[in-house]
Design an enzyme around this catalytic site. Structure first.
Site, mmCIF file in Angstrom:
data_model
loop_
_atom_site.group_PDB
_atom_site.id
_atom_site.type_symbol
_atom_site.label_atom_id
_atom_site.label_comp_id
_atom_site.label_asym_id
_atom_site.label_seq_id
_atom_site.Cartn_x
_atom_site.Cartn_y
_atom_site.Cartn_z
ATOM 1 N N PRO A 2 0.899 -1.080 -0.191
ATOM 2 C CA PRO A 2 0.357 0.478 -0.064
ATOM 3 C C PRO A 2 0.599 1.229 -0.325
ATOM 4 C CG PRO A 2 -0.241 -1.531 1.829
ATOM 5 C CD PRO A 2 0.975 -1.645 1.096
ATOM 6 N N GLU A 3 0.358 2.192 -0.624
ATOM 7 C CA GLU A 3 0.667 3.686 -0.549
ATOM 8 C C GLU A 3 -0.081 4.608 -0.952
ATOM 9 O OE1 GLU A 3 2.199 4.369 -4.976
ATOM 10 O OE2 GLU A 3 2.847 1.987 -4.751
ATOM 11 N N LYS A 65 3.295 6.569 4.661
ATOM 12 C CA LYS A 65 2.184 5.152 4.953
ATOM 13 C C LYS A 65 1.596 4.705 6.131
ATOM 14 C CE LYS A 65 4.627 5.008 0.439
ATOM 15 N NZ LYS A 65 5.355 4.120 -0.418
ATOM 16 N N HIS A 98 -1.739 -16.686 6.870
ATOM 17 C CA HIS A 98 -0.316 -15.114 7.459
ATOM 18 C C HIS A 98 -1.467 -14.482 8.074
ATOM 19 C CE1 HIS A 98 1.510 -17.213 3.743
ATOM 20 N NE2 HIS A 98 0.603 -16.837 2.964
ATOM 21 N N ARG A 117 3.672 -11.653 3.035
ATOM 22 C CA ARG A 117 5.987 -11.382 3.493
ATOM 23 C C ARG A 117 6.555 -10.860 4.679
ATOM 24 N NH1 ARG A 117 7.213 -8.716 -2.632
ATOM 25 N NH2 ARG A 117 8.946 -8.801 -1.648
ATOM 26 N N ARG A 156 18.396 19.090 -4.810
ATOM 27 C CA ARG A 156 18.716 17.970 -4.963
ATOM 28 C C ARG A 156 19.028 17.461 -6.588
ATOM 29 N NH1 ARG A 156 17.450 14.144 -1.242
ATOM 30 N NH2 ARG A 156 16.380 15.234 0.630
ATOM 31 N N ARG A 261 14.062 0.168 -9.083
ATOM 32 C CA ARG A 261 12.674 -0.418 -9.375
ATOM 33 C C ARG A 261 11.775 -0.688 -10.916
ATOM 34 N NH1 ARG A 261 10.421 0.789 -4.068
ATOM 35 N NH2 ARG A 261 8.440 -0.997 -5.076
#
Length: 274
Positions: A2-3, A65, A98, A117, A156, A261
DNA sequence: ACGAGCGCCTGTCGGC
DNA sequence: TGCCGACAGGCGCTCG
């Protein structure tokens, strides 16, 4: 997994209640069962069980998050990482493979933290400030304004994709929403942050807000076997659309790797930087 | 300051 | 059918 939009969807669902699950605010936690030790980051198992029992859920907030259950005396912070999931179910249901942490509620219900996980973590702390201290601004917060975003980009030299994924820079974006935002802003993920014009930064700012707002409006995205009821996955413009035509120019969407990614772009709408 | 590599974990999928 | 690698919505660490 989830974001920001998915975590926000959990927050709203637990605040208001949905389907068979009642609103959680006002409910007293009778106790907890830890099924996988690693899912609890703080404090010790024994201390956790004795402290949480009897506390009432008074509010549910979100920071980036992190989902934050404000209890009578402590804050229960939850980070779902890749595969974490939360739901309310009846205590009579069998314990699934799980299930990692159970919070026993009133009226024979329990709040389940399920995480195949095992990357997700829960913390029970008096003050969540240190836990959240490293987080950058929340993109949907009023304090997140284009001028501030542009100023932060200017100092940056990182590529946009890893920078936007860095929770110290902005708190809440993950792989999906980053790719979607960069596509809307017509920026290549390898573009170096301090090369953006003020105008481009403003466009990216708007794209980030747009994508997160739409994600929340659609109750988040549901992917693979982790289904949470949202349908934003049906509106992705690039994410997981490799070899399919770009909705703007029909060019085939590409999957590339940026900052280790998987990354989806339209090579025509998002040309690489010089 | 930045990027690469890796560890943490389990599961799915595609190729052979 | 089985085996094997690639890949997965995240993040913290070390190293150069």
């Amino acid at each position: 997994m989830p974001e920001l939009p998915e975590v926000e969807t959990f927050r709203r669902r637990f605040l208001q209640g949905a389907d068979s699950s009642p609103p959680l605010v006002g409910q007293q936690i009778q106790g907890a069962t830890l099924l996988w030790p690693g899912s609890l980051a703080m404090p010790s198992h024994e201390s956790f069980k004795s402290r949480i029992a009897g506390q009432t859920i008074e509010d549910i907030r979100r920071r980036g998050k992190f989902l934050l259950f404000h209890l009578s005396r402590d804050v229960l912070a939850v980070h779902l990482r890749m595969s974490g999931d939360l739901w309310v179910e009846e205590e009579s249901k069998p314990i699934q493979k799980h299930h990692r942490l159970l919070f026993h509620l009133e009226k024979g219900m329990r709040l389940v933290f399920n995480d195949p996980r095992k990357f997700g973590r829960c913390w029970l702390v008096q003050d969540p400030t240190p836990l959240l201290a490293h987080l950058g601004p929340d993109p949907l917060d009023e304090s997140f304004i284009p001028q501030r975003f542009y100023a932060n980009l200017l100092v940056r030299r990182r590529q946009l994709k890893p920078l936007l994924l860095d929770q110290r820079f902005l708190a809440g974006l993950g792989n999906i929403y980053t790719d979607e935002a960069l596509h809307i802003a017509r920026l290549h993920p390898r573009t170096v942050a301090n090369t953006l014009t003020r105008r481009q930064a403003g466009t990216l700012f708007g794209a980030i807000r747009e994508v997160l707002s739409e994600g929340i409006q659609r109750n988040g995205a549901s992917i693979d076997w982790v289904y949470r009821g949202g349908d934003f996955q049906n509106y992705f413009k690039v994410y997981q659309r490799a070899h399919q035509p770009c909705y703007t120019c029909q060019t085939s969407i590409q999957r590339i790797v940026v900052g280790q990614r998987g990354t989806y772009i339209c090579p025509r709408c998002q040309p690489p930087p010089a």
